[in-house]
Design a protein around this motif. Structure first.
Motif, PDB file in Angstrom:
ATOM      1  N   ARG A  85     -15.268  15.015  74.820  1.00  8.79           N
ATOM      2  CA  ARG A  85     -14.923  14.794  73.414  1.00  8.79           C
ATOM      3  C   ARG A  85     -13.505  15.289  73.132  1.00  8.79           C
ATOM      4  O   ARG A  85     -12.722  14.623  72.455  1.00  8.79           O
ATOM      5  N   ALA A  86     -13.152  16.451  73.684  1.00  3.74           N
ATOM      6  CA  ALA A  86     -11.801  16.995  73.480  1.00  3.74           C
ATOM      7  C   ALA A  86     -10.755  16.084  74.121  1.00  3.74           C
ATOM      8  O   ALA A  86      -9.683  15.863  73.538  1.00  3.74           O
ATOM      9  N   LYS A  87     -11.073  15.517  75.274  1.00  3.48           N
ATOM     10  CA  LYS A  87     -10.134  14.610  75.942  1.00  3.48           C
ATOM     11  C   LYS A  87      -9.921  13.352  75.096  1.00  3.48           C
ATOM     12  O   LYS A  87      -8.787  12.886  74.946  1.00  3.48           O
ATOM     13  N   ARG A  88     -11.000  12.817  74.535  1.00  6.26           N
ATOM     14  CA  ARG A  88     -10.858  11.632  73.672  1.00  6.26           C
ATOM     15  C   ARG A  88      -9.997  11.954  72.454  1.00  6.26           C
ATOM     16  O   ARG A  88      -9.157  11.146  72.044  1.00  6.26           O
ATOM     17  N   GLN A  89     -10.175  13.126  71.867  1.00 10.86           N
ATOM     18  CA  GLN A  89      -9.365  13.519  70.715  1.00 10.86           C
ATOM     19  C   GLN A  89      -7.900  13.655  71.120  1.00 10.86           C
ATOM     20  O   GLN A  89      -7.004  13.201  70.396  1.00 10.86           O
ATOM     21  N   LEU A  90      -7.656  14.266  72.267  1.00 11.27           N
ATOM     22  CA  LEU A  90      -6.275  14.421  72.740  1.00 11.27           C
ATOM     23  C   LEU A  90      -5.661  13.065  73.054  1.00 11.27           C
ATOM     24  O   LEU A  90      -4.496  12.815  72.724  1.00 11.27           O
ATOM     25  N   ASP A  91      -6.436  12.170  73.680  1.00 15.31           N
ATOM     26  CA  ASP A  91      -5.936  10.819  73.958  1.00 15.31           C
ATOM     27  C   ASP A  91      -5.585  10.096  72.665  1.00 15.31           C
ATOM     28  O   ASP A  91      -4.566   9.405  72.593  1.00 15.31           O
ATOM     29  N   ASP A  92      -6.403  10.275  71.632  1.00 19.13           N
ATOM     30  CA  ASP A  92      -6.136   9.636  70.338  1.00 19.13           C
ATOM     31  C   ASP A  92      -4.836  10.175  69.739  1.00 19.13           C
ATOM     32  O   ASP A  92      -3.998   9.403  69.253  1.00 19.13           O
ATOM     33  N   ILE A  93      -4.674  11.461  69.777  1.00 22.03           N
ATOM     34  CA  ILE A  93      -3.450  12.075  69.239  1.00 22.03           C
ATOM     35  C   ILE A  93      -2.227  11.612  70.037  1.00 22.03           C
ATOM     36  O   ILE A  93      -1.193  11.245  69.467  1.00 22.03           O
ATOM     37  N   THR A  94      -2.360  11.579  71.355  1.00 17.61           N
ATOM     38  CA  THR A  94      -1.260  11.128  72.214  1.00 17.61           C
ATOM     39  C   THR A  94      -0.885   9.702  71.887  1.00 17.61           C
ATOM     40  O   THR A  94       0.315   9.349  71.763  1.00 17.61           O
ATOM     41  N   THR A  95      -1.881   8.836  71.708  1.00 17.19           N
ATOM     42  CA  THR A  95      -1.618   7.435  71.358  1.00 17.19           C
ATOM     43  C   THR A  95      -0.904   7.318  70.028  1.00 17.19           C
ATOM     44  O   THR A  95       0.049   6.546  69.881  1.00 17.19           O
ATOM     45  N   ARG A  96      -1.333   8.107  69.050  1.00 17.88           N
ATOM     46  CA  ARG A  96      -0.708   8.053  67.729  1.00 17.88           C
ATOM     47  C   ARG A  96       0.747   8.494  67.781  1.00 17.88           C
ATOM     48  O   ARG A  96       1.595   7.996  67.033  1.00 17.88           O
ATOM     49  N   PHE A  97       1.071   9.445  68.660  1.00 19.47           N
ATOM     50  CA  PHE A  97       2.445   9.933  68.751  1.00 19.47           C
ATOM     51  C   PHE A  97       3.338   9.058  69.630  1.00 19.47           C
ATOM     52  O   PHE A  97       4.544   9.093  69.483  1.00 19.47           O
ATOM     53  N   THR A  98       2.753   8.308  70.536  1.00 18.72           N
ATOM     54  CA  THR A  98       3.569   7.546  71.491  1.00 18.72           C
ATOM     55  C   THR A  98       3.636   6.071  71.206  1.00 18.72           C
ATOM     56  O   THR A  98       4.431   5.361  71.830  1.00 18.72           O
ATOM     57  N   HIS A  99       2.812   5.565  70.292  1.00 14.46           N
ATOM     58  CA  HIS A  99       2.834   4.147  69.970  1.00 14.46           C
ATOM     59  C   HIS A  99       3.174   3.980  68.486  1.00 14.46           C
ATOM     60  O   HIS A  99       2.480   4.517  67.630  1.00 14.46           O
ATOM     61  N   PRO A 100       4.221   3.228  68.223  1.00 17.94           N
ATOM     62  CA  PRO A 100       4.606   3.044  66.822  1.00 17.94           C
ATOM     63  C   PRO A 100       3.533   2.273  66.046  1.00 17.94           C
ATOM     64  O   PRO A 100       2.838   1.440  66.593  1.00 17.94           O
ATOM     65  N   ALA A 101       3.453   2.592  64.790  1.00 14.49           N
ATOM     66  CA  ALA A 101       2.446   1.942  63.921  1.00 14.49           C
ATOM     67  C   ALA A 101       2.850   0.544  63.561  1.00 14.49           C
ATOM     68  O   ALA A 101       3.945   0.142  63.524  1.00 14.49           O
TER      69      ALA A 101
END
Length: 101
Positions: A85-101
């Motif tokens: 669960r923590a890895k999924r949360q970190l992956d989500d945060i990483t995606t939000r910071f590395t991919h423009p909206a």
């Protein structure tokens, strides 16, 4: 330096418990546990009885062998689920910071 909280009998029972990991199918006899933990047979029997009372180990049907209990296995799986669960949360945060909206 030894801590004032160090207790030889508690350390021994933890060592006994750790010896049981990897023997979930065939289990171990108290004598085998004693040998692996490098303790007396009497101490192994006493420690195993306490671990059984706590629900951390179980006796195999039809013999004197013991193994890690399913409840302890479920607790170990809970750790893996928490990490996942923590890895999924970190992956989500990483995606939000590395991919423009």
């Amino acid at each position: 330096m030894k801590s004032q909280y160090h207790c030889a009998s508690q350390q021994r029972i933890l060592k006994v418990l750790m010896c049981l990991f990897g023997h979930e199918i065939e289990g171990l006899t108290p004598g085998q546990v004693a040998k692996l933990a490098d303790i007396t047979a009497g101490n192994a029997t006493r420690d195993l009885a306490n671990l059984e009372e706590a629900g951390l180990i179980e006796r195999l049907p039809g013999g004197d062998k013991v193994r890690i209990s399913p409840s302890l296995g479920r607790k170990a799986l809970a750790i893996l689920h928490t990490l996942d669960r923590a890895k999924r949360q970190l992956d989500d945060i990483t995606t939000r910071f590395t991919h423009p909206a």
